[in-house]
Design a protein around this motif. Structure first.
Motif, short mmCIF file in Angstrom:
data_model
loop_
_atom_site.label_atom_id
_atom_site.label_comp_id
_atom_site.label_asym_id
_atom_site.label_seq_id
_atom_site.Cartn_x
_atom_site.Cartn_y
_atom_site.Cartn_z
N MET A 93 0.85 -1.20 0.00
CA MET A 93 0.00 0.00 0.00
C MET A 93 0.88 1.23 0.00
N THR A 94 0.59 2.15 -0.88
CA THR A 94 1.38 3.38 -0.94
C THR A 94 0.44 4.56 -0.86
N SER A 95 0.99 5.70 -0.53
CA SER A 95 0.21 6.93 -0.52
C SER A 95 0.96 7.96 -1.33
N ASN A 96 0.22 8.97 -1.77
CA ASN A 96 0.80 10.05 -2.54
C ASN A 96 0.41 11.34 -1.88
N ARG A 97 1.38 12.16 -1.61
CA ARG A 97 1.10 13.44 -0.97
C ARG A 97 1.75 14.57 -1.77
N GLY A 98 1.04 15.67 -1.90
CA GLY A 98 1.56 16.80 -2.64
C GLY A 98 1.26 18.08 -1.91
N THR A 99 1.74 19.19 -2.45
CA THR A 99 1.53 20.47 -1.80
C THR A 99 1.10 21.48 -2.84
N PHE A 100 0.01 22.20 -2.56
CA PHE A 100 -0.42 23.29 -3.41
C PHE A 100 0.20 24.59 -2.91
N LYS A 101 0.64 25.43 -3.82
CA LYS A 101 1.10 26.76 -3.44
C LYS A 101 -0.11 27.64 -3.19
N ARG A 102 -0.12 28.32 -2.06
CA ARG A 102 -1.23 29.17 -1.68
C ARG A 102 -0.85 30.63 -1.88
N PRO A 116 -19.88 13.03 -12.94
CA PRO A 116 -19.01 12.08 -12.24
C PRO A 116 -17.63 12.63 -11.92
N MET A 117 -17.18 12.37 -10.71
CA MET A 117 -15.77 12.49 -10.40
C MET A 117 -15.07 11.30 -11.06
N LYS A 118 -13.94 11.55 -11.69
CA LYS A 118 -13.23 10.50 -12.41
C LYS A 118 -11.84 10.32 -11.79
N ILE A 119 -11.57 9.11 -11.36
CA ILE A 119 -10.32 8.81 -10.66
C ILE A 119 -9.66 7.61 -11.31
N ALA A 120 -8.38 7.71 -11.58
CA ALA A 120 -7.62 6.60 -12.17
C ALA A 120 -6.45 6.25 -11.27
N PHE A 121 -6.21 4.96 -11.07
CA PHE A 121 -5.07 4.51 -10.27
C PHE A 121 -4.71 3.09 -10.67
N ALA A 122 -3.49 2.71 -10.33
CA ALA A 122 -2.99 1.36 -10.62
C ALA A 122 -2.82 0.60 -9.32
N ARG A 143 0.29 -2.96 -3.47
CA ARG A 143 0.77 -1.60 -3.71
C ARG A 143 -0.20 -0.87 -4.64
N GLN A 144 -0.20 0.45 -4.56
CA GLN A 144 -1.03 1.29 -5.41
C GLN A 144 -0.24 2.49 -5.90
N VAL A 145 -0.59 2.97 -7.08
CA VAL A 145 -0.02 4.20 -7.63
C VAL A 145 -1.18 5.06 -8.12
N PHE A 146 -1.31 6.27 -7.56
CA PHE A 146 -2.40 7.15 -7.97
C PHE A 146 -2.08 7.76 -9.33
N GLY A 147 -3.13 7.90 -10.15
CA GLY A 147 -2.97 8.51 -11.46
C GLY A 147 -3.45 9.94 -11.47
N GLU A 148 -4.73 10.13 -11.76
CA GLU A 148 -5.29 11.48 -11.82
C GLU A 148 -6.72 11.48 -11.30
#
Length: 244
Positions: free
Chosen positions: A1-10, A89-95, A104-109
Motif C-alpha cells: 500500500m502506498t500513498s501520494n502526498r503533494g503540496t499546493f502553493k497558496r 461524475p468524479m473520475k479517478i484513475a489509479f494502478a 501496492r497502489q499508484v495514484f494517477g489522476e
C-alpha cells in the motif's frame, strides 16, 4: 500500500473588511435544489489515458500482474451548509498490484466538474487531497483525501484565481468509505463493476488559501463542520484493465 502526498502553493490576497462584508452579504445560501431520482444509466465510456504508465509503477512491479482502475462516482455531498447532488461524475484513475507479495497502489489522476453551491455564485470542485488507499477490507471500502477548490459562476472581486479551497493537502477532508450496496458486475469484457459507499463520520475543515476571504467563506459555508454533521454518498462504476 502506498500513498501520494503533494503540496499546493497558496497565494494570499488582501481585502478590506468592508469589501469582505459586502461580499459575504451577497453570498447567503439559498435553498438547494432537491436531489431527483435517477434511472439506471447506460454504461459510460472510460478513459484509461489517465492511468499511471508502466514506467510509473514500482521498480520491482511485474506489469503483467498489475491493473488500472478508472472510477466514475456520482452521489450527494452534505458538508456544513453545502447540500448538493453530484450529478457529473468524479473520475479517478489509479494502478494496483503486488510487489514481493505486498499490495501496492499508484495514484494517477482525478478530474471533476464544479458543483454550484445553492443559489450563491460559489462553486466547489472536488480535487485529490494527496492520499488514497483503495484496498478494501471488512471494515471499509477504502480511504481517500479530498479538497474542494472554490470558484464562482460569475466574477467575484478579490477571489483568488487558484489555491482557494475547502481544506488543503495538509488538512484535507479524509473520507473512510463504507459499503451501502454490494459490488455487482455490469460487464465481464471489459470488466466493469459497480457499488455504493458513504462516509457520514468525516470532519470538514475550513477554507484555505483564500486570503482575507477565508473567514467570509467559512461563514457562508458553515465551516469547519464537526464529525457526524456531514455525509458523502457515492454511486461508483469502475472499469478495470490489466497492463499486460
Amino acid at each position: 500500500m502506498t500513498s501520494n502526498r503533494g503540496t499546493f502553493k497558496r497565494t494570499a490576497h488582501r481585502l478590506t473588511s468592508a469589501a469582505a462584508g459586502a461580499l459575504l452579504a451577497g453570498l447567503s445560501l439559498g435553498a438547494a435544489p432537491a436531489q431527483g431520482a435517477e434511472g439506471t444509466a447506460p454504461l459510460p465510456e472510460f478513459d484509461f489515458s489517465a492511468c499511471p504508465t508502466v514506467d510509473e509503477l514500482p521498480a520491482d512491479a511485474d506489469p503483467g500482474t498489475w491493473r488500472c482502475e478508472v472510477m466514475h462516482a456520482t452521489g450527494h455531498l452534505r458538508m456544513g451548509a453545502v447540500d448538493e447532488p453530484l450529478t457529473e461524475p468524479m473520475k479517478i484513475a489509479f494502478a494496483e498490484g503486488r510487489v514481493d507479495g505486498e499490495f501496492r497502489q499508484v495514484f494517477g489522476e482525478m478530474a471533476a466538474a464544479p458543483v454550484r453551491v445553492g443559489r450563491t455564485p460559489l462553486t466547489l470542485t472536488p480535487q485529490y487531497g494527496g492520499y488514497s488507499d483503495f484496498l478494501s477490507d471488512d471494515t471499509r471500502r477504502g480511504e481517500f483525501d479530498i479538497t474542494f477548490a472554490i470558484g464562482a459562476a460569475r466574477v467575484l472581486p478579490a477571489l483568488p484565481s487558484s489555491g482557494c479551497s475547502v481544506g488543503s493537502n495538509e488538512d484535507a477532508v479524509h473520507l473512510v468509505l463504507k459499503d451501502t450496496a454490494p459490488t455487482r458486475v455490469l460487464s465481464k469484457d471489459p470488466l466493469i463493476v459497480a457499488f455504493s459507499a458513504q462516509d457520514t463520520e468525516f470532519a470538514a475543515p475550513g477554507t484555505s488559501g483564500c486570503g482575507r476571504l477565508n473567514r467570509a467563506f467559512d461563514r457562508v459555508l458553515d465551516l469547519p463542520s464537526a464529525a457526524g454533521s456531514n455525509a458523502f454518498d457515492m454511486d461508483v462504476t469502475v472499469a478495470i484493465r490489466p497492463y499486460a
